[in-house]
Scaffold this motif. Structure first.
Motif, PDB file in Angstrom:
ATOM      1  N   ASN A 160      -8.610  -3.473   2.172  1.00  0.00           N
ATOM      2  CA  ASN A 160      -7.719  -3.130   3.280  1.00  0.00           C
ATOM      3  C   ASN A 160      -7.074  -4.354   3.914  1.00  0.00           C
ATOM      4  O   ASN A 160      -6.136  -4.230   4.697  1.00  0.00           O
ATOM      5  N   ASP A 218       0.810  -1.218   0.000  1.00  0.00           N
ATOM      6  CA  ASP A 218       0.000   0.000   0.000  1.00  0.00           C
ATOM      7  C   ASP A 218       0.845   1.270   0.000  1.00  0.00           C
ATOM      8  O   ASP A 218       0.319   2.372  -0.165  1.00  0.00           O
ATOM      9  N   LYS A 270      -7.388   4.887  -2.774  1.00  0.00           N
ATOM     10  CA  LYS A 270      -6.988   4.752  -1.368  1.00  0.00           C
ATOM     11  C   LYS A 270      -6.075   5.898  -0.951  1.00  0.00           C
ATOM     12  O   LYS A 270      -6.045   6.298   0.215  1.00  0.00           O
ATOM     13  N   ILE A 282     -14.044   0.944  -0.623  1.00  0.00           N
ATOM     14  CA  ILE A 282     -12.887   1.296   0.207  1.00  0.00           C
ATOM     15  C   ILE A 282     -13.329   1.898   1.530  1.00  0.00           C
ATOM     16  O   ILE A 282     -12.803   1.563   2.597  1.00  0.00           O
TER      17      ILE A 282
END
Length: 441
Positions: free
Chosen positions: A356, A57, A176, A207
């Motif tokens: 996530n 991420d 994100k 999200i």
């Protein structure tokens, strides 16, 4: 796809290289040291998924995939300059890092940039490119010495380094990071249309709904997404594919057929490529569940047939008239593994987890898979060396049958569904289970 082509070359490398490293060559490797060289790929495969879980991420999908080229380059450079089995061990460890990382991140990346109706077929391309890598290895490897082959194997990675910067980043990653404009431009490039507002809205809602998820939820949630993924990963690794592939040259010779083993293996993987192509066509039409289960039960049958052949040999039964039977079983084994056990774990890993949790979930599953890919080839080598061949094949068959039966009970169907629809299905299962438990109380 070039990265998986290179991965296929790396995985097939021991089968045609280790038999050459005998007395008389510039580098001699014992059977025991060869076993460790084969297992090194699995050891490196533990590191790759951990790096994905920690960095995915932060770096984004695209540039992390780009960075996997570095260990591949290190692998072939070390292979070229190797003076002992230790350098080859380190080389295999390095390529294992890249393969472990790619098996974790590429399914996530492809799942996020493709539309639901082609997601399964796109993900099944990994298996096709792996098989092309195997074919390249078995076709070219026996004709070249270790050093020349190492140089030739650098070419796909070099091409990837030159072309990969033009790949798009995942719109999920951009959203994100609150980069809506970049996400919109990516979707214009991917979908070939200017207005993608509905998809952007859907991704943003997904999200936002997943912000509450935590690492510990992977182990506590009632829908058991992680355990489903670990099950299909176990099916992929405990069928013995990595071990059988690594020692396939020796295995084919044990069938006592009057054929060139390298030619046979090349033809097997050409057929396997066809199987992978068929899988990419069927995985969306018939569903992940049907493809995985048919592959798993078929693998069990093939392993049993090979095990019976070696059992008869150990009992001193004349097997000359049936020596073609285990060869046919091996061909069918490679076909059915390529059809379902190889592609399905990557497809499922990209579909069943919230955004996530995806990085952590794939990391854990692929670390477990890499540990098994390290242990299984070494166990294969030890059992074949110190016991009888039928023992390991029957063991693989029994384990695979148990996995197939379990998957029949718990494996969900995710074909042709959006990420949001899949999460809703799994959430309904979770809610239903909680309701049943409350009624019981």
């Amino acid at each position: 796809n070039l990265t998986f082509f290179t991965s296929g070359i790396c995985v097939s490398w021991p089968a045609f290289t280790l038999p050459k490293l005998k007395p008389g060559s510039d580098l001699v490797v014992s059977d025991d040291d060869g076993g460790w060289i084969v297992s090194a790929l699995g050891l490196g495969g533990i590191v790759g998924p951990i790096a994905v879980g920690l960095l995915l991420d932060h770096t984004g999908r695209k540039w992390f995939i780009y960075a996997t080229s570095i260990p591949f380059i290190a692998c072939w450079v070390l292979t070229y300059f190797a003076k002992s089995w230790v350098e080859l061990f380190i080389a295999r460890f390095a390529c294992g890092i890249s393969i472990g990382a790619l098996c974790s991140i590429v399914p996530v990346y492809v799942g996020e940039i493709t539309e639901p109706k082609i997601r399964g077929a796109s993900s099944a391309m990994f298996s096709i490119m792996l098989n092309l890598g195997y074919i390249f290895g078995y076709g070219v490897g026996p004709l070249l010495d270790r050093k020349v082959f190492a140089l030739v194997s650098l070419v796909p990675t070099a091409v990837f380094l030159l072309t990969a910067p033009w790949l798009p980043e995942s719109p999920y990653h951009y959203l994100k990071k609150k980069k809506e404009k970049d996400a919109a431009l990516t979707l214009v490039w991917l979908r070939r249309k200017k207005n993608n507002d509905d998809e952007i809205k859907q991704i943003k809602e997904l999200i936002e709904s997943e912000r509450e998820g935590r690492f510990k939820n992977l182990f506590t949630e009632p829908s058991h997404r992680l355990w489903i993924l670990l099950l299909v990963i176990a099916g992929q690794t405990l069928c013995g594919f990595m071990a059988i592939l690594s020692y396939s040259n020796t295995l084919v010779k044990n069938f006592h057929l009057n054929f060139n083993s390298n030619t046979i293996l090349l033809l097997i993987f050409v057929v396997s490529l066809i199987s992978s192509i068929l899988s990419s066509c069927f995985v969306d039409k018939f569903g992940r569940r049907v493809v995985f289960l048919s592959s798993s039960y078929g693998t069990t049958l093939c392993l049993t047939v090979i095990g019976v052949y070696f059992l008869l040999e150990s009992l001193k039964v004349k097997t000359g008239d049936i020596s073609l039977v285990p060869m046919i079983a091996l061909v069918l084994y490679i076909i059915v593994v390529a059809f379902g056990l190889l592609p399905i774990p990557g497809i499922i890993s990209s579909e069943i987890f919230p955004t996530n949790m995806k990085g952590w979930a794939v990391m854990i599953a692929n670390v477990c898979g890499s540990v098994l890919n390290m242990i299984v080839p070494k166990c294969y080598q030890l059992v074949v060396t110190h016991s009888e061949d039928y023992v390991i094949f029957f063991a693989f068959a029994v384990i695979q049958l148990m996995i197939a039966i379990t998957a029949t009970i718990i494996l969900p169907e995710t074909s042709r569904k959006t990420f949001k629809e899949i999460q809703e299905i799994l959430s309904k299962n979770k809610t239903k289970k909680n309701t049943d438990e409350n009624e019981t109380k």
